[in-house]
Design a protein around this motif. Structure first.
Motif, mmCIF file in Angstrom:
data_model
loop_
_atom_site.group_PDB
_atom_site.id
_atom_site.type_symbol
_atom_site.label_atom_id
_atom_site.label_comp_id
_atom_site.label_asym_id
_atom_site.label_seq_id
_atom_site.Cartn_x
_atom_site.Cartn_y
_atom_site.Cartn_z
ATOM 1 N N VAL A 83 0.869 -1.173 0.000
ATOM 2 C CA VAL A 83 0.000 0.000 0.000
ATOM 3 C C VAL A 83 0.904 1.220 0.000
ATOM 4 C CG1 VAL A 83 -1.671 1.319 1.374
ATOM 5 C CG2 VAL A 83 -1.854 -1.171 1.248
ATOM 6 N N ARG A 91 -3.181 6.692 7.371
ATOM 7 C CA ARG A 91 -2.087 5.922 7.975
ATOM 8 C C ARG A 91 -2.335 5.685 9.462
ATOM 9 N NH1 ARG A 91 3.744 5.730 5.666
ATOM 10 N NH2 ARG A 91 4.490 4.000 6.902
ATOM 11 N N GLU A 100 0.306 -1.878 9.625
ATOM 12 C CA GLU A 100 1.251 -1.218 8.708
ATOM 13 C C GLU A 100 2.236 -2.224 8.118
ATOM 14 O OE1 GLU A 100 2.172 3.256 9.841
ATOM 15 O OE2 GLU A 100 2.395 1.921 11.544
ATOM 16 N N VAL A 105 2.874 -0.970 4.227
ATOM 17 C CA VAL A 105 2.515 0.423 3.942
ATOM 18 C C VAL A 105 3.798 1.223 3.738
ATOM 19 C CG1 VAL A 105 1.326 2.469 4.808
ATOM 20 C CG2 VAL A 105 0.417 0.190 5.318
#
Lengths: 111, 273
Positions: A83, A91, A100, A105
């Motif tokens: 991502v 976030r 995360e 991420v």
């Protein structure tokens, strides 16, 4: 309201870039899921999926659950999932859900 | 706070004006007025029996409010019909004191229930959401358990997970810390603050736990015998000289209860048979 733009790589390289914009929430998750899964299933194979969230200004836990589902699907086929460019607000939701790392991420807001 | 009668010019998410409430002839709320701003934690404090839970019932629609007393998003809720209340109930989450779980369902089914009934989300998405909510409240891996297999504190947290199921805009919490050990209670306080910050959620918290109230509250009211005796930020409340407020903050019991002489006097008034 959430829109989705899906770009497939040419040939057999198996790259998929999913760009979402707007609000990724429980009202739109079913439609977005069907569109993305439809593209993945119609492809010969998909090894690497990148979800670009730079234009997503709001996400709820249904939106996060959709990303988890896609991540599971791609990883179970041996592919990679990431991502990119989530806005700070988005976030923070990943951080709260402690996802995360699982969702890979990357990068802050592109703007 | 604005206190107009019969009108509401406030931009607040929820406004209460001169609300009186009764159980039969017993008055539970007396001339209660306040505003709740969006994206804040609003704390309702007071001792047991002061009217906190009755006030909460008015705010979530479990007790009917007279005209021109309770406004939500600028609308007088006494004019709402079933459709408006249903729309509102989809936007809020409520954690009741006892957790209020359905005992015939697993914890996971309890949390999934509002999502199954009120959304078109696929089952696989719902199952992931359930696990996420359980993780947020520190109950990972309990989805398969029945409520009867949980401790009181765990039931409370499972109730919070269910209240969060729909990602509500407004979360009402009745006594979040009761029945929890200090560490779990502190973690729950942190979670409530995080929910406000991450999801821009508005929280209305009813509590008599001072430490928790001052830690999480952006704005608070103190109630005593159905009336608001103080309102303000935590700092403003701390500075208030009012003796009843200080009595509550310093956890001093009523003088009446401590008055030994009057107690003995009452005993002596009991007629011998």
């Amino acid at each position: 309201m959430c829109t989705v733009d899906i770009k497939k790589s040419q040939g057999d390289s198996g790259y998929l870039i999913v760009s979402l914009s707007g609000e990724l929430n429980k009202k739109v998750v079913r439609d977005i899921r069907d569109k993305i899964v439809g593209v993945i299933r119609s492809s010969r194979y998909v090894e690497n999926v990148t979800v670009d969230l730079s234009d997503v200004n709001l996400i709820d836990t249904a939106g996060v659950a959709l990303l988890v589902l896609l991540c599971q699907h791609v990883k179970s086929k041996g592919g990679t999932f990431r991502v990119v460019h989530p806005q700070d607000r988005v976030r923070r939701v990943f951080k709260l859900a402690q996802l995360e790392e699982f969702l890979t991420v990357e990068n802050g807001n592109r703007q | 706070m604005k206190m107009e009668t019969g009108s509401n010019d406030s931009k607040a998410l929820i406004s209460v004006r001169h609300l009186n409430s009764f159980y039969g002839r017993k008055q539970a709320l007396c001339d209660v007025s306040f505003d709740i701003e969006a994206r804040r934690i609003f704390v309702i404090m007071g001792m047991s029996g002061c009217g906190k839970s009755t006030l909460l019932k008015h705010l979530i629609g479990l007790k009917k409010s007279p005209p021109d007393t309770v406004w939500i998003n600028g609308e007088d809720v006494s004019k709402w019909g079933h459709r408006e209340w249903n729309d509102y109930w989809l936007r809020i989450g409520v954690l009741f004191q006892n957790g209020a779980l359905f005992n015939s369902m697993t914890v996971g089914q309890n949390i999934a229930l509002p999502l199954t009934v009120h959304t078109n989300l696929p089952q696989d998405i719902i199952e992931i959401m359930v696990e996420m909510k359980l993780h947020m409240v520190g109950l990972s891996g309990t989805a398969h358990l029945m409520p009867s297999q949980l401790s009181g504190g765990m039931r409370k947290r499972a109730g919070l997970a269910r209240a969060l199921a729909m990602d509500p805009e407004i979360l009402f919490v009745d006594e979040p810390s009761s029945g929890l050990d200090p560490i779990t209670a502190a973690a729950l306080d942190e979670l409530l603050i995080t929910l406000k910050e991450v999801f821009s959620m508005t929280l209305v918290v009813v509590t008599h736990e001072l430490e928790s109230a001052f830690k999480i509250g952006d704005y608070m009211i103190v109630m005593d015998r159905g009336r608001i005796i103080a309102s303000g930020t935590p700092e403003e409340i701390r500075q208030m000289p009012d003796s009843r407020v200080q009595q509550f903050l310093n956890r001093r019991p009523d003088e009446e209860q401590r008055d030994y002489d009057s107690y003995i006097s009452r005993l002596c008034k009991v007629k011998r048979r």
